[in-house]
Design an enzyme around this catalytic site. Structure first.
Site, PDB file in Angstrom:
ATOM      1  N   ASP A   1      -1.660  -5.331  -4.573  1.00 28.38           N
ATOM      2  CA  ASP A   1      -1.662  -4.425  -5.722  1.00 28.38           C
ATOM      3  C   ASP A   1      -0.456  -3.485  -5.598  1.00 28.38           C
ATOM      4  O   ASP A   1      -0.554  -2.406  -5.014  1.00 28.38           O
ATOM      5  CB  ASP A   1      -2.968  -3.635  -5.760  1.00 28.38           C
ATOM      6  CG  ASP A   1      -3.067  -2.748  -6.992  1.00 28.38           C
ATOM      7  OD1 ASP A   1      -2.487  -3.110  -8.025  1.00 28.38           O
ATOM      8  OD2 ASP A   1      -3.710  -1.674  -6.911  1.00 28.38           O
ATOM      9  N   PHE A   2       0.661  -3.920  -6.138  1.00 21.64           N
ATOM     10  CA  PHE A   2       1.898  -3.131  -6.102  1.00 21.64           C
ATOM     11  C   PHE A   2       2.273  -2.800  -7.544  1.00 21.64           C
ATOM     12  O   PHE A   2       2.546  -3.703  -8.342  1.00 21.64           O
ATOM     13  CB  PHE A   2       3.022  -3.930  -5.425  1.00 21.64           C
ATOM     14  CG  PHE A   2       4.325  -3.188  -5.332  1.00 21.64           C
ATOM     15  CD1 PHE A   2       4.502  -2.185  -4.398  1.00 21.64           C
ATOM     16  CD2 PHE A   2       5.373  -3.500  -6.188  1.00 21.64           C
ATOM     17  CE1 PHE A   2       5.716  -1.505  -4.307  1.00 21.64           C
ATOM     18  CE2 PHE A   2       6.584  -2.824  -6.102  1.00 21.64           C
ATOM     19  CZ  PHE A   2       6.754  -1.824  -5.169  1.00 21.64           C
ATOM     20  N   GLU A   3       2.284  -1.515  -7.884  1.00 15.04           N
ATOM     21  CA  GLU A   3       2.503  -1.100  -9.267  1.00 15.04           C
ATOM     22  C   GLU A   3       3.625  -0.079  -9.407  1.00 15.04           C
ATOM     23  O   GLU A   3       3.747   0.587 -10.436  1.00 15.04           O
ATOM     24  CB  GLU A   3       1.203  -0.532  -9.856  1.00 15.04           C
ATOM     25  CG  GLU A   3       0.024  -1.500  -9.792  1.00 15.04           C
ATOM     26  CD  GLU A   3      -1.257  -0.917 -10.365  1.00 15.04           C
ATOM     27  OE1 GLU A   3      -1.158  -0.037 -11.258  1.00 15.04           O
ATOM     28  OE2 GLU A   3      -2.348  -1.326  -9.931  1.00 15.04           O
ATOM     29  N   SER A   4       4.460   0.054  -8.396  1.00 22.36           N
ATOM     30  CA  SER A   4       5.516   1.062  -8.406  1.00 22.36           C
ATOM     31  C   SER A   4       6.692   0.603  -9.269  1.00 22.36           C
ATOM     32  O   SER A   4       6.961  -0.591  -9.401  1.00 22.36           O
ATOM     33  CB  SER A   4       6.010   1.329  -6.988  1.00 22.36           C
ATOM     34  OG  SER A   4       4.968   1.832  -6.180  1.00 22.36           O
TER      35      SER A   4
END
Length: 369
Positions: free
Chosen positions: A196-199
């Site tokens: 879960d990478f949302e940057s």
């Protein structure tokens, strides 16, 4: 992986035979020329180590006196068993605590590709419909029994992991992140990971390339490990068009994962067009158009799972001159002045409770209430 416990006695025997010859005291060694392995044996009445063949004894002139050390054999054998069994035996028996009465449920699931129904962070896991559910992603483990319950129904349980964008270019951080993946440096009951990478990351930037490399390294690390069929998935925005500044190399990322989970929710995180008003959390039209952006990159259908919300937003209206339009306050998010941060998330069950008293009023242009 499927249960492999039937191999344990064989593996243990081979370990004992091989490593005993290397670590036992010399007086405990004896070997036969017809068999290229050493055996540990007691020599209680002699201080000699004999090298013998099946047909004849070695001449006495070739015997070499050694001090008796036979009492160390059982201790050394026990140490070998404890050390090497933990390294080479199947994960389910390598020291990890199994919460299941049926110990075979503590092995990783090895399943062929199938249509996915993916669930995030469920709590009352017994109440879900496991006839359709295929994967459960957990932020944290509240009840280890979920592994028993899910595995019994051929449902994977994966761990949700994140990546620190501030350290993404740090090689040491990347190496530590890979070592910390479940099942790499220590045994695990999880069946894989959901990243879960949302940057925000600029297109073709060093961070974008590092993200692609790190995800590929995660896949390669699992393939080289004792857990090669670990499921690796990645959460992505509802569209590939740099939503929320997430300008990743989606085509390259898709090659390293089993599938994307398209976040077809929070679509109002950045309202760039039109007035700042309350609107649908998951617009079916945006879902379709966003899906098309991934298909245009050559990403196949079986690499994408649509993620839908079980919640909505409650927005305070600045005015109600029009019963179908609710102007909201400006709440900036990543450089855009209007966002869904002006509202608060409401679980679906509470929305259902309100519908009976308030009724439903549809936003026709959004195709949803």
């Amino acid at each position: 992986m499927p249960p492999q416990t039937t191999n344990c006695p064989i593996a243990l025997l081979l370990l004992t035979l091989i490593f005993t010859s290397l670590l036992l005291p010399p007086s405990c060694r004896r070997y036969h020329l017809a068999f290229p392995l050493y055996f540990c044996s007691y020599l209680p009445t002699t201080s000699w180590c004999h090298r013998s063949s099946p047909s004849r004894r070695t001449p006495s002139s070739t015997l070499y006196p050694m001090p008796p050390q036979t009492t160390n054999c059982p201790i050394a054998l026990l140490l070998l068993t404890l050390i090497f069994t933990s390294l080479l035996l199947p994960t389910a028996l390598a020291g990890i605590a199994c919460p299941c009465q049926d110990k075979t449920l503590c092995t990783h699931l090895s399943l062929p590709a199938r249509p996915e129904l993916f669930a995030f962070g469920i709590e009352d896991y017994e109440h879900y419909d496991y006839t359709h559910l295929t994967t459960v992603a957990l932020w944290k483990l509240n009840d280890p029994q979920i592994f028993c319950y899910a595995h019994q129904r051929n449902v994977r349980v994966v761990l949700l992991v994140t990546i620190d964008v501030k350290k993404l270019l740090n090689i040491t951080y990347q190496q530590e992140w890979l070592r910390a993946l479940p099942g790499i440096s220590s045994p695990t009951l999880y069946d894989g990971i959901n990243i879960d990478f949302e940057s925000p990351v600029s297109r073709n930037s060093p961070e974008s390339k590092a993200l692609t490399s790190l995800v590929a390294a995660a896949r390669a690390t699992y393939q080289r490990s004792s857990f090669p069929d670990a499921q690796v998935t990645l959460d992505v925005a509802w569209s590939a068009d740099c939503i929320d500044g997430r300008c990743y190399d989606y085509a390259a990322l898709a090659e390293s994962v089993d599938f994307f989970v398209l976040m077809d929710y929070d679509q109002r995180s950045q309202v760039k067009v039109g007035p700042c008003i309350a609107y649908a959390n998951s617009d079916p039209r945006l879902l379709v158009s966003g899906y098309s952006t991934y298909r245009s990159l050559g990403i196949p259908n079986d690499k994408m799972v649509v993620g839908l919300p079980w919640y909505g937003y409650d927005y305070p209206c600045l005015s109600r001159k029009n019963s179908t339009i609710c102007p909201i306050e400006l709440h900036p998010f990543r450089g855009v002045s209007c966002s869904d941060a002006a509202g608060r998330q409401v679980p679906f069950y509470k929305i259902e409770q309100q519908l009976s008293s308030l009724g439903i009023e549809a936003q026709n242009n959004a195709g949803t209430p």
